[in-house]
Design an enzyme around this catalytic site. Structure first.
Site, mmCIF file in Angstrom:
data_model
loop_
_atom_site.group_PDB
_atom_site.id
_atom_site.type_symbol
_atom_site.label_atom_id
_atom_site.label_comp_id
_atom_site.label_asym_id
_atom_site.label_seq_id
_atom_site.Cartn_x
_atom_site.Cartn_y
_atom_site.Cartn_z
ATOM 1 N N HIS A 305 -59.236 56.760 18.301
ATOM 2 C CA HIS A 305 -59.518 57.177 19.673
ATOM 3 C C HIS A 305 -58.543 58.271 20.049
ATOM 4 O O HIS A 305 -57.386 58.259 19.633
ATOM 5 C CB HIS A 305 -59.372 55.981 20.632
ATOM 6 C CG HIS A 305 -59.945 56.218 21.989
ATOM 7 N ND1 HIS A 305 -59.247 56.900 22.979
ATOM 8 C CD2 HIS A 305 -61.142 55.881 22.536
ATOM 9 C CE1 HIS A 305 -60.008 56.952 24.073
ATOM 10 N NE2 HIS A 305 -61.153 56.347 23.831
ATOM 11 N N ASP A 362 -66.615 51.918 21.075
ATOM 12 C CA ASP A 362 -67.919 52.494 20.746
ATOM 13 C C ASP A 362 -68.500 51.877 19.474
ATOM 14 O O ASP A 362 -69.717 51.756 19.338
ATOM 15 C CB ASP A 362 -67.801 54.011 20.571
ATOM 16 C CG ASP A 362 -67.342 54.700 21.839
ATOM 17 O OD1 ASP A 362 -67.960 54.452 22.888
ATOM 18 O OD2 ASP A 362 -66.364 55.460 21.801
#
Length: 427
Positions: A305, A362
């Site tokens: 991320h 995600d």
């Protein structure tokens, strides 16, 4: 005594105050930099620039911390509800039971949309991407609700905030229904916020829709985990649009447009597409090797991320939710087995640990949404539905910030210097 930062330019010294928040990095206040020195700062992507003061969300990417108004995201996702988190983001404190009941009742009274909005949908092709529809319809809300577009009136701002939180699920469900050729379902205010959305999405007029409590809870968690994420691209877009005095519906449409980008809201769709490409668990080693090969353009989507250099705190909750959903729905699919095996390998492989490429929110959310029955084209719409709460809270905070000015980033100009126009026949 305020600390100062020393700055030297062209042989001259300048002092700039250092401001401290309640937690997190200090910031150097350079608002007078250009006026005093004639120089700008250069910060592509604004990765080292604080664009505002905020009391809403705090992230420590190195430690894997995400707080909403001081509350850890894990605790909120496990113990709270999306309506509670929405109230918290908007008002700064968790509600009492009476306050929560009143807030939920207010939101439920705004879930219907103007009947003429249905004609908007019929103007789109059936194969239009739901996010394209969301951009158009949400932006058009200002054409129907003139009584809540005066941003200087606190009462109108509150009404607009409630309307947006309430109507976005209805519009999202309508976008899905339109894409599959089914009739729109009106909201049922006897259901919860999340249960109502599931019914409007998957129910049909011909039979009663029963909300599955486990799926309802999973969706509520997904909404909580996506409710706000500090000054990300779409939130910054909402604030930038709002800084011009644009009405709240236009600002939310701007946020939706920004979220549509694959580097932002489309990441869970990309992660699921990658799992489909891998196909079965036995092919994972091949793709792991490709991910480690610097000469191979293949990337493992859903890992790592930009902000979190540690484990994404939202992913911890999603990891548990994946298993609950699979168990409830009795899921048996190679893609889901691939996801669980890939997660296991990535969490134990020294390469991924060293690079801090942990599964992020995600990676899990796409798998869960697919298992529930959402097509990949709806993934970003669901993200927008949840993030509307954060956008609305951030927009309200920006409007009432005395330091707020219209956004106007500067640039490092590298084009031609002044030159004279040459008539077309002489070029």
């Amino acid at each position: 005594m305020t600390d100062t930062a020393k700055f030297e330019l062209a042989g001259k010294d300048f002092d700039y105050p250092v401001l401290s928040g309640s937690v997190g990095p200090d910031v150097v206040d350079i608002r007078k930099l250009y006026g005093q020195t004639g120089a700008f700062t250069y910060d592509p992507g604004f990765t080292s620039t604080a664009s505002c003061r905020s009391e809403i969300t705090y992230i420590d990417g190195d430690e894997g911390v995400l707080l909403h108004r001081g509350y850890p995201i894990g605790e909120l996702a496990e113990k709270s509800s999306f309506m509670e988190v929405a109230y918290l983001l908007l008002n700064g404190e968790l509600p009492s039971q009476d306050e929560l009941d009143g807030f939920s009742r207010t939101i439920s009274r705004h879930t219907m949309v103007h009947e003429q909005l249905a004609t908007f949908f019929r103007g789109f092709r059936r194969d239009a991407h739901p996010m394209a529809i969301m951009c158009g319809v949400v932006g058009a809300l200002s054409a129907f609700y003139h009584d809540s577009t005066d941003i200087h009136d606190p009462q109108q701002r509150m009404i607009a905030s409630h309307r947006l939180i309430a109507k976005i699920p209805t519009i999202a469900a309508m976008a899905y229904k339109y894409s599959v050729g089914q009739p729109f379902l009106y909201p049922d205010n006897s259901l919860s916020y999340t249960g109502n959305f599931l019914r409007m999405t998957f129910g049909v007029p011909a039979e009663q829709y029963e909300v599955n409590p486990a799926i309802e809870r999973a969706m509520d968690r997904i909404f909580i985990l996506h409710a706000d994420h500090e000054q990300n691209a779409s939130t910054s877009t909402v604030r930038l649009a709002g800084s011009s005095g644009a009405n709240p519906f236009a600002c939310m449409a701007a946020g939706i447009a920004c979220l549509w980008g694959p580097a932002h809201g489309g990441a869970n769709e990309a992660a699921l597409n990658m799992l489909h490409e891998i196909g079965t668990p036995d092919r994972i080693p091949e793709f792991i090797a490709r991910a480690k090969d610097k000469n191979d353009p293949f990337r493992l989507m859903g890992f790592g991320h930009r902000v979190y250099k540690n484990y994404d705190p939202r992913a911890t909750v999603m990891q548990k939710t994946v298993r609950e959903v699979f168990e409830t729905l009795n899921v048996s699919d190679p893609v889901f087995e691939t996801a669980l095996r890939l997660e296991e390998i990535a969490l134990s492989d020294p390469y991924f640990i060293e690079k801090k490429l942990f599964p992020n929110v995600d990676f899990y959310s796409g798998v869960i949404l697919s298992a529930i029955g959402f097509p990949t084209s709806m993934f970003t719409v669901l993200f927008a539905l949840a993030r509307t709460v954060g956008w609305v809270a951030q927009w309200n905070e920006m409007i009432t910030d005395p330091d707020q000015k219209i956004g106007r980033p500067r640039q490092l100009y590298t084009g031609p210097t002044q030159r004279s126009y040459v008539p077309v026949g002489e070029r």
